[in-house]
Design an enzyme around this catalytic site. Structure first.
Site, PDB file in Angstrom:
ATOM      1  N   THR A   9       0.840  -1.195   0.000  1.00 35.23           N
ATOM      2  CA  THR A   9       0.000   0.000   0.000  1.00 35.23           C
ATOM      3  C   THR A   9       0.878   1.250   0.000  1.00 35.23           C
ATOM      4  O   THR A   9       2.050   1.212   0.372  1.00 35.23           O
ATOM      5  CB  THR A   9      -0.953   0.037   1.204  1.00 35.23           C
ATOM      6  OG1 THR A   9      -0.200   0.264   2.409  1.00 35.23           O
ATOM      7  CG2 THR A   9      -1.734  -1.263   1.327  1.00 35.23           C
ATOM      8  N   SER A  27       7.006   4.583  12.809  1.00 35.37           N
ATOM      9  CA  SER A  27       7.762   5.830  12.759  1.00 35.37           C
ATOM     10  C   SER A  27       8.555   5.986  14.046  1.00 35.37           C
ATOM     11  O   SER A  27       8.172   5.453  15.096  1.00 35.37           O
ATOM     12  CB  SER A  27       6.818   7.021  12.590  1.00 35.37           C
ATOM     13  OG  SER A  27       7.494   8.255  12.791  1.00 35.37           O
ATOM     14  N   TYR A  50      -0.184  12.771  13.847  1.00 30.29           N
ATOM     15  CA  TYR A  50       0.583  11.706  13.205  1.00 30.29           C
ATOM     16  C   TYR A  50       1.268  10.841  14.256  1.00 30.29           C
ATOM     17  O   TYR A  50       1.202   9.606  14.207  1.00 30.29           O
ATOM     18  CB  TYR A  50       1.604  12.325  12.258  1.00 30.29           C
ATOM     19  CG  TYR A  50       2.472  11.329  11.537  1.00 30.29           C
ATOM     20  CD1 TYR A  50       2.005  10.642  10.423  1.00 30.29           C
ATOM     21  CD2 TYR A  50       3.781  11.085  11.945  1.00 30.29           C
ATOM     22  CE1 TYR A  50       2.803   9.733   9.741  1.00 30.29           C
ATOM     23  CE2 TYR A  50       4.588  10.180  11.278  1.00 30.29           C
ATOM     24  CZ  TYR A  50       4.097   9.511  10.174  1.00 30.29           C
ATOM     25  OH  TYR A  50       4.895   8.610   9.515  1.00 30.29           O
ATOM     26  N   SER A 103       2.398   4.554  -4.725  1.00 30.85           N
ATOM     27  CA  SER A 103       2.530   5.508  -5.825  1.00 30.85           C
ATOM     28  C   SER A 103       3.594   6.563  -5.611  1.00 30.85           C
ATOM     29  O   SER A 103       3.926   7.302  -6.542  1.00 30.85           O
ATOM     30  CB  SER A 103       1.181   6.192  -6.080  1.00 30.85           C
ATOM     31  OG  SER A 103       0.788   6.953  -4.945  1.00 30.85           O
ATOM     32  N   SER A 104       4.165   6.679  -4.383  1.00 34.16           N
ATOM     33  CA  SER A 104       5.198   7.687  -4.166  1.00 34.16           C
ATOM     34  C   SER A 104       6.040   7.325  -2.958  1.00 34.16           C
ATOM     35  O   SER A 104       5.700   6.424  -2.188  1.00 34.16           O
ATOM     36  CB  SER A 104       4.580   9.079  -3.964  1.00 34.16           C
ATOM     37  OG  SER A 104       3.918   9.164  -2.713  1.00 34.16           O
ATOM     38  N   GLY A 105       7.152   8.036  -2.787  1.00 32.44           N
ATOM     39  CA  GLY A 105       7.969   7.917  -1.599  1.00 32.44           C
ATOM     40  C   GLY A 105       8.455   6.509  -1.312  1.00 32.44           C
ATOM     41  O   GLY A 105       8.956   5.800  -2.194  1.00 32.44           O
ATOM     42  N   ILE A 106       8.322   6.095  -0.047  1.00 30.73           N
ATOM     43  CA  ILE A 106       8.805   4.785   0.392  1.00 30.73           C
ATOM     44  C   ILE A 106       8.160   3.663  -0.415  1.00 30.73           C
ATOM     45  O   ILE A 106       8.830   2.711  -0.832  1.00 30.73           O
ATOM     46  CB  ILE A 106       8.519   4.593   1.897  1.00 30.73           C
ATOM     47  CG1 ILE A 106       9.403   5.537   2.728  1.00 30.73           C
ATOM     48  CG2 ILE A 106       8.738   3.142   2.317  1.00 30.73           C
ATOM     49  CD1 ILE A 106       9.019   5.601   4.194  1.00 30.73           C
ATOM     50  N   GLY A 107       6.855   3.750  -0.639  1.00 29.68           N
ATOM     51  CA  GLY A 107       6.166   2.700  -1.375  1.00 29.68           C
ATOM     52  C   GLY A 107       6.655   2.564  -2.801  1.00 29.68           C
ATOM     53  O   GLY A 107       6.847   1.441  -3.302  1.00 29.68           O
TER      54      GLY A 107
END
Length: 336
Positions: free
Chosen positions: A16, A147, A160, A19-23
């Site tokens: 999941t 995190s 967060y 589409s960007s970053g870590i994923g």
């Protein structure tokens, strides 16, 4: 029960936040290593482009647009993976979004919606994965991305941090229950430090200045490496960056001192010296822009995480530390 997980090149991985970053980085790394991928995110166009990119390079991937804040959508994601590949071997709960603002300023609806993604989305994914692994009776890996702020809270990103605290607690309870019943599930919690992704650009900002990481920042590839290691080798926790491990170990021992450090450092180190994006320009309720691995931070950028490498090869790391100790002892003796 000692669990044995498949090599990555024999795995189907549900991912999941792909589409960007870590994923995005993790998807590309996994495809390079031969894994089949079930890609999930809200940005359908970016997701489809990523799946086509992987297929064009000889890999196997499908795009399943998914809003993880919906349990129905997450269950559909699991069903789509099984329909396409017959099974899945690793489920990675990575989707997330943040809010920058004070505890008394952020609206309650914003807080609730962020929890729907950051906490409940991982709960839904975990339950879907565990059910599948139990039904098929073969070991699988569940990887939840937490995190460093899930180990110790921070001002400015209170919502967060609170959602990640909840996730850390829930993941630990789930792990203990599964171990008690000898279920065929490896449960890993990944603890990233500050990572260079579009996380800051996708966040909803209540600040006057643009959210940004300042200080030590690690590349998303380091998190991807930790995730994929946990997919193939049972591991309780993976810390990305020494800062993440230091928070987890030292903060509970020196809580008041840690609070003071956070109060001094976290206010100036979570924003840039430029005007913030509009409060309406974010990915809290709508998909953010996709296919970007990195963000717009101005920190001390590390090339990788030695701590991840040490966790992958603990005996080698221990030998290296012992060797350095012997060298230091010899040098001291020479001086004497």
């Amino acid at each position: 029960m000692k669990l044995s997980l498949k090599p990555l090149d024999q795995q189907v991985i549900v991912l999941t936040g792909a589409s960007s970053g870590i994923g995005l980085v993790t998807a590309r790394l996994a495809a390079e290593r031969g894994a089949k991928l079930v890609l999930a995110a809200r940005n359908a166009d970016a997701l489809q482009q990523l799946a086509e990119e992987i297929r064009s390079q000889g890999g196997q991937a499908i795009a399943v647009p998914t809003d993880v804040s919906s349990e129905e959508a997450v269950n559909h994601l699991a069903a789509a993976a099984i329909a396409e590949f017959g099974t899945f071997d690793t489920w990675v709960n990575n989707a997330g979004v943040s809010i920058f603002g004070s505890t008394t300023e952020v609206s309650i609806p914003d807080m609730r919606h962020m929890f729907d993604t950051v906490f409940w989305g991982q709960v839904y994914g975990s339950r879907a994965a565990v059910q599948h692994f139990k039904e098929r009776g073969q070991a699988g890996a569940l990887v939840n991305v937490g995190s460093l702020f899930g180990d110790w809270p921070t001002p400015v990103q209170s919502t967060y941090a609170s959602a990640k605290h909840a996730l850390h607690g829930w993941t630990g309870a789930l792990r203990m229950e599964l171990e008690k019943e000898d279920a065929p599930v490896s449960v890993t919690l990944v603890h990233p430090g500050r990572i260079d992704t579009p996380y800051n650009e996708h966040a909803r900002s209540y600040l006057d200045k643009q959210p940004s990481h300042r200080g030590m920042v690690y590349p998303p590839e380091a998190v991807g490496e930790a995730i994929l290691f946990a997919a193939a080798y049972p591991k309780r926790d993976m810390y990305v960056g020494f800062q993440a491990k230091a928070f987890a170990v030292l903060a509970p021992i020196f809580p008041s001192l840690t609070d003071k450090v956070m109060e001094l450092w976290m206010y100036p180190s979570q924003h840039d010296e430029r005007p913030s994006r509009s409060r309406d320009d974010n990915a809290l309720y709508e998909p953010g822009y996709g296919l970007h691995e990195h963000g717009t931070h101005h920190g001390w950028f590390r090339s990788g995480s030695l701590y991840v490498k040490a966790q992958e090869r603990p005996l080698l790391a221990l030998a290296a530390v012992a060797g350095l100790g012997l060298v230091a002892t010899a040098l001291l003796q020479q001086r004497k």
